[in-house]
Design a protein around this motif. Structure first.
Motif, PDB file in Angstrom:
ATOM      1  N   ALA A 282       0.834  -1.206   0.000  1.00 12.82           N
ATOM      2  CA  ALA A 282       0.000   0.000   0.000  1.00 12.82           C
ATOM      3  C   ALA A 282       0.871   1.260   0.000  1.00 12.82           C
ATOM      4  O   ALA A 282       0.547   2.238  -0.666  1.00 12.82           O
ATOM      5  CB  ALA A 282      -0.937  -0.005   1.207  1.00 12.82           C
ATOM      6  N   ARG A 283       1.988   1.242   0.715  1.00 12.11           N
ATOM      7  CA  ARG A 283       2.891   2.403   0.759  1.00 12.11           C
ATOM      8  C   ARG A 283       3.643   2.587  -0.552  1.00 12.11           C
ATOM      9  O   ARG A 283       4.083   3.692  -0.872  1.00 12.11           O
ATOM     10  CB  ARG A 283       3.873   2.249   1.915  1.00 12.11           C
ATOM     11  N   LEU A 284       3.817   1.519  -1.320  1.00 16.86           N
ATOM     12  CA  LEU A 284       4.502   1.633  -2.610  1.00 16.86           C
ATOM     13  C   LEU A 284       3.620   2.274  -3.681  1.00 16.86           C
ATOM     14  O   LEU A 284       4.140   2.814  -4.662  1.00 16.86           O
ATOM     15  CB  LEU A 284       4.964   0.256  -3.105  1.00 16.86           C
ATOM     16  N   LEU A 285       2.300   2.214  -3.516  1.00 20.94           N
ATOM     17  CA  LEU A 285       1.396   2.753  -4.537  1.00 20.94           C
ATOM     18  C   LEU A 285       1.746   4.195  -4.874  1.00 20.94           C
ATOM     19  O   LEU A 285       2.030   5.000  -3.994  1.00 20.94           O
ATOM     20  CB  LEU A 285      -0.057   2.679  -4.071  1.00 20.94           C
ATOM     21  N   GLY A 286       1.748   4.485  -6.163  1.00 22.46           N
ATOM     22  CA  GLY A 286       2.012   5.839  -6.624  1.00 22.46           C
ATOM     23  C   GLY A 286       3.192   5.874  -7.584  1.00 22.46           C
ATOM     24  O   GLY A 286       3.735   4.843  -7.973  1.00 22.46           O
ATOM     25  N   ARG A 287       3.544   7.104  -7.976  1.00 14.21           N
ATOM     26  CA  ARG A 287       4.653   7.317  -8.916  1.00 14.21           C
ATOM     27  C   ARG A 287       5.907   7.687  -8.150  1.00 14.21           C
ATOM     28  O   ARG A 287       5.862   8.455  -7.184  1.00 14.21           O
ATOM     29  CB  ARG A 287       4.286   8.420  -9.898  1.00 14.21           C
TER      30      ARG A 287
ATOM     31  N   VAL B 127      15.515   6.824 -13.282  1.00 12.62           N
ATOM     32  CA  VAL B 127      14.526   5.764 -13.082  1.00 12.62           C
ATOM     33  C   VAL B 127      13.170   6.367 -12.756  1.00 12.62           C
ATOM     34  O   VAL B 127      13.079   7.328 -11.993  1.00 12.62           O
ATOM     35  CB  VAL B 127      14.969   4.822 -11.934  1.00 12.62           C
ATOM     36  N   ARG B 128      12.130   5.771 -13.326  1.00  8.82           N
ATOM     37  CA  ARG B 128      10.737   6.098 -13.001  1.00  8.82           C
ATOM     38  C   ARG B 128      10.001   4.794 -12.796  1.00  8.82           C
ATOM     39  O   ARG B 128      10.213   3.835 -13.545  1.00  8.82           O
ATOM     40  CB  ARG B 128      10.062   6.846 -14.147  1.00  8.82           C
ATOM     41  N   MET B 129       9.157   4.764 -11.791  1.00  8.91           N
ATOM     42  CA  MET B 129       8.303   3.598 -11.611  1.00  8.91           C
ATOM     43  C   MET B 129       6.965   4.035 -11.052  1.00  8.91           C
ATOM     44  O   MET B 129       6.852   5.094 -10.440  1.00  8.91           O
ATOM     45  CB  MET B 129       8.960   2.536 -10.733  1.00  8.91           C
ATOM     46  N   GLU B 130       5.990   3.192 -11.308  1.00 12.52           N
ATOM     47  CA  GLU B 130       4.659   3.434 -10.766  1.00 12.52           C
ATOM     48  C   GLU B 130       4.083   2.108 -10.301  1.00 12.52           C
ATOM     49  O   GLU B 130       4.165   1.102 -10.998  1.00 12.52           O
ATOM     50  CB  GLU B 130       3.733   4.064 -11.805  1.00 12.52           C
ATOM     51  N   TRP B 131       3.516   2.124  -9.101  1.00 10.68           N
ATOM     52  CA  TRP B 131       2.798   0.988  -8.535  1.00 10.68           C
ATOM     53  C   TRP B 131       1.329   1.388  -8.493  1.00 10.68           C
ATOM     54  O   TRP B 131       0.995   2.433  -7.946  1.00 10.68           O
ATOM     55  CB  TRP B 131       3.280   0.697  -7.120  1.00 10.68           C
ATOM     56  N   ALA B 132       0.446   0.562  -9.078  1.00  7.65           N
ATOM     57  CA  ALA B 132      -0.974   0.905  -9.136  1.00  7.65           C
ATOM     58  C   ALA B 132      -1.833  -0.352  -9.077  1.00  7.65           C
ATOM     59  O   ALA B 132      -1.449  -1.403  -9.597  1.00  7.65           O
ATOM     60  CB  ALA B 132      -1.270   1.658 -10.437  1.00  7.65           C
ATOM     61  N   ALA B 133      -2.993  -0.221  -8.461  1.00  4.55           N
ATOM     62  CA  ALA B 133      -3.972  -1.305  -8.489  1.00  4.55           C
ATOM     63  C   ALA B 133      -4.391  -1.513  -9.941  1.00  4.55           C
ATOM     64  O   ALA B 133      -4.528  -0.554 -10.696  1.00  4.55           O
ATOM     65  CB  ALA B 133      -5.176  -0.959  -7.619  1.00  4.55           C
ATOM     66  N   ALA B 134      -4.540  -2.775 -10.330  1.00  5.08           N
ATOM     67  CA  ALA B 134      -4.886  -3.087 -11.726  1.00  5.08           C
ATOM     68  C   ALA B 134      -5.900  -4.225 -11.785  1.00  5.08           C
ATOM     69  O   ALA B 134      -6.009  -5.023 -10.846  1.00  5.08           O
ATOM     70  CB  ALA B 134      -3.627  -3.488 -12.496  1.00  5.08           C
ATOM     71  N   LEU B 135      -6.581  -4.275 -12.898  1.00  7.23           N
ATOM     72  CA  LEU B 135      -7.531  -5.347 -13.194  1.00  7.23           C
ATOM     73  C   LEU B 135      -8.526  -5.542 -12.055  1.00  7.23           C
ATOM     74  O   LEU B 135      -8.612  -6.597 -11.439  1.00  7.23           O
ATOM     75  CB  LEU B 135      -6.776  -6.645 -13.529  1.00  7.23           C
TER      76      LEU B 135
ATOM     77  N   GLN C 275      -7.428  -6.722  -8.512  1.00 13.02           N
ATOM     78  CA  GLN C 275      -6.948  -8.092  -8.267  1.00 13.02           C
ATOM     79  C   GLN C 275      -5.427  -8.182  -8.246  1.00 13.02           C
ATOM     80  O   GLN C 275      -4.865  -9.135  -7.706  1.00 13.02           O
ATOM     81  CB  GLN C 275      -7.509  -9.047  -9.329  1.00 13.02           C
ATOM     82  N   PHE C 276      -4.756  -7.221  -8.852  1.00 18.15           N
ATOM     83  CA  PHE C 276      -3.297  -7.215  -8.951  1.00 18.15           C
ATOM     84  C   PHE C 276      -2.776  -5.820  -8.625  1.00 18.15           C
ATOM     85  O   PHE C 276      -3.509  -4.842  -8.677  1.00 18.15           O
ATOM     86  CB  PHE C 276      -2.837  -7.563 -10.383  1.00 18.15           C
ATOM     87  N   VAL C 277      -1.485  -5.747  -8.329  1.00 13.58           N
ATOM     88  CA  VAL C 277      -0.781  -4.474  -8.275  1.00 13.58           C
ATOM     89  C   VAL C 277       0.217  -4.515  -9.427  1.00 13.58           C
ATOM     90  O   VAL C 277       1.012  -5.453  -9.541  1.00 13.58           O
ATOM     91  CB  VAL C 277      -0.061  -4.260  -6.929  1.00 13.58           C
ATOM     92  N   ARG C 278       0.146  -3.513 -10.295  1.00 11.03           N
ATOM     93  CA  ARG C 278       1.017  -3.454 -11.467  1.00 11.03           C
ATOM     94  C   ARG C 278       2.186  -2.513 -11.193  1.00 11.03           C
ATOM     95  O   ARG C 278       2.005  -1.379 -10.765  1.00 11.03           O
ATOM     96  CB  ARG C 278       0.243  -2.949 -12.686  1.00 11.03           C
TER      97      ARG C 278
END
Length: 167
Positions: free
Chosen positions: A32-37, A51-59, A62-65
């Motif tokens: 949950a803390r990783l979510l975001g850009r 480096v750029r990364m994004e963690w987001a709820a997906a589908l 059901q998943f975190v992308r």
């Protein structure tokens, strides 16, 4: 008859809405803390990198992308590398995922979360074994450390980045 159909549709819509809201936030506190850009710099393959990364709820939650992008090396000769992973919680603090990247590689991932980090073991003994650790530091930054296991059995770090939350 139409009243019954309407009542069933309303209850289904209500249940679907509740399920989506609950599933969109990961139960695991580190995930949950990783979510975001996130954005930052580091070293990958002994070269400076952005480096750029994004963690987001997906589908439908059901998943975190994870979406990862890096520019490795100095401009104008920097090389772009990109990857996506889809994480699914299997038990508290345990995840399975699959990684896909711009080199055409597909890797299985088994990940475990602890208080402030997600450790993702990736690859297979037939291809390559590695590990990426996403550590949330006390000042809110995200440290990402990548290691690979050599043929001699020794672990070698090939990437280290420090990221901050992006707007």
């Amino acid at each position: 008859m139409s009243v019954v159909v309407f009542a069933v549709l309303c209850s289904l819509i209500g249940l679907t809405g509740q399920g989506q809201g609950a599933a969109s936030q990961p139960a695991d506190p580190v995930m949950a803390r990783l979510l975001g850009r996130w954005e930052g710099t580091g070293t990958i393959l002994k070269q400076p990198s952005t480096v750029r990364m994004e963690w987001a709820a997906a589908l439908d939650g059901q998943f975190v992308r994870l979406t990862f992008q890096s520019l490795i090396g100095a401009e104008p000769r920097s090389q772009r590398f990109e990857g996506h992973a889809y994480y699914k919680g299997t038990t508290p603090a345990q995840f399975v995922a699959t990684w896909f990247d711009s080199s055409g590689t597909v890797r299985p991932i088994a990940a475990t979360s602890t208080s402030d980090e997600l450790a993702a073991a990736w690859g297979t003994v037939d291809t390559e074994l590695g590990e990426t650790v996403y550590r949330i530091l006390s000042d809110g930054r995200l440290e990402v450390v990548d290691r690979v296991k050599g043929k001699d059995g020794a672990w070698r770090e090939f990437g280290r980045s420090n990221l901050t939350r992006a707007p």
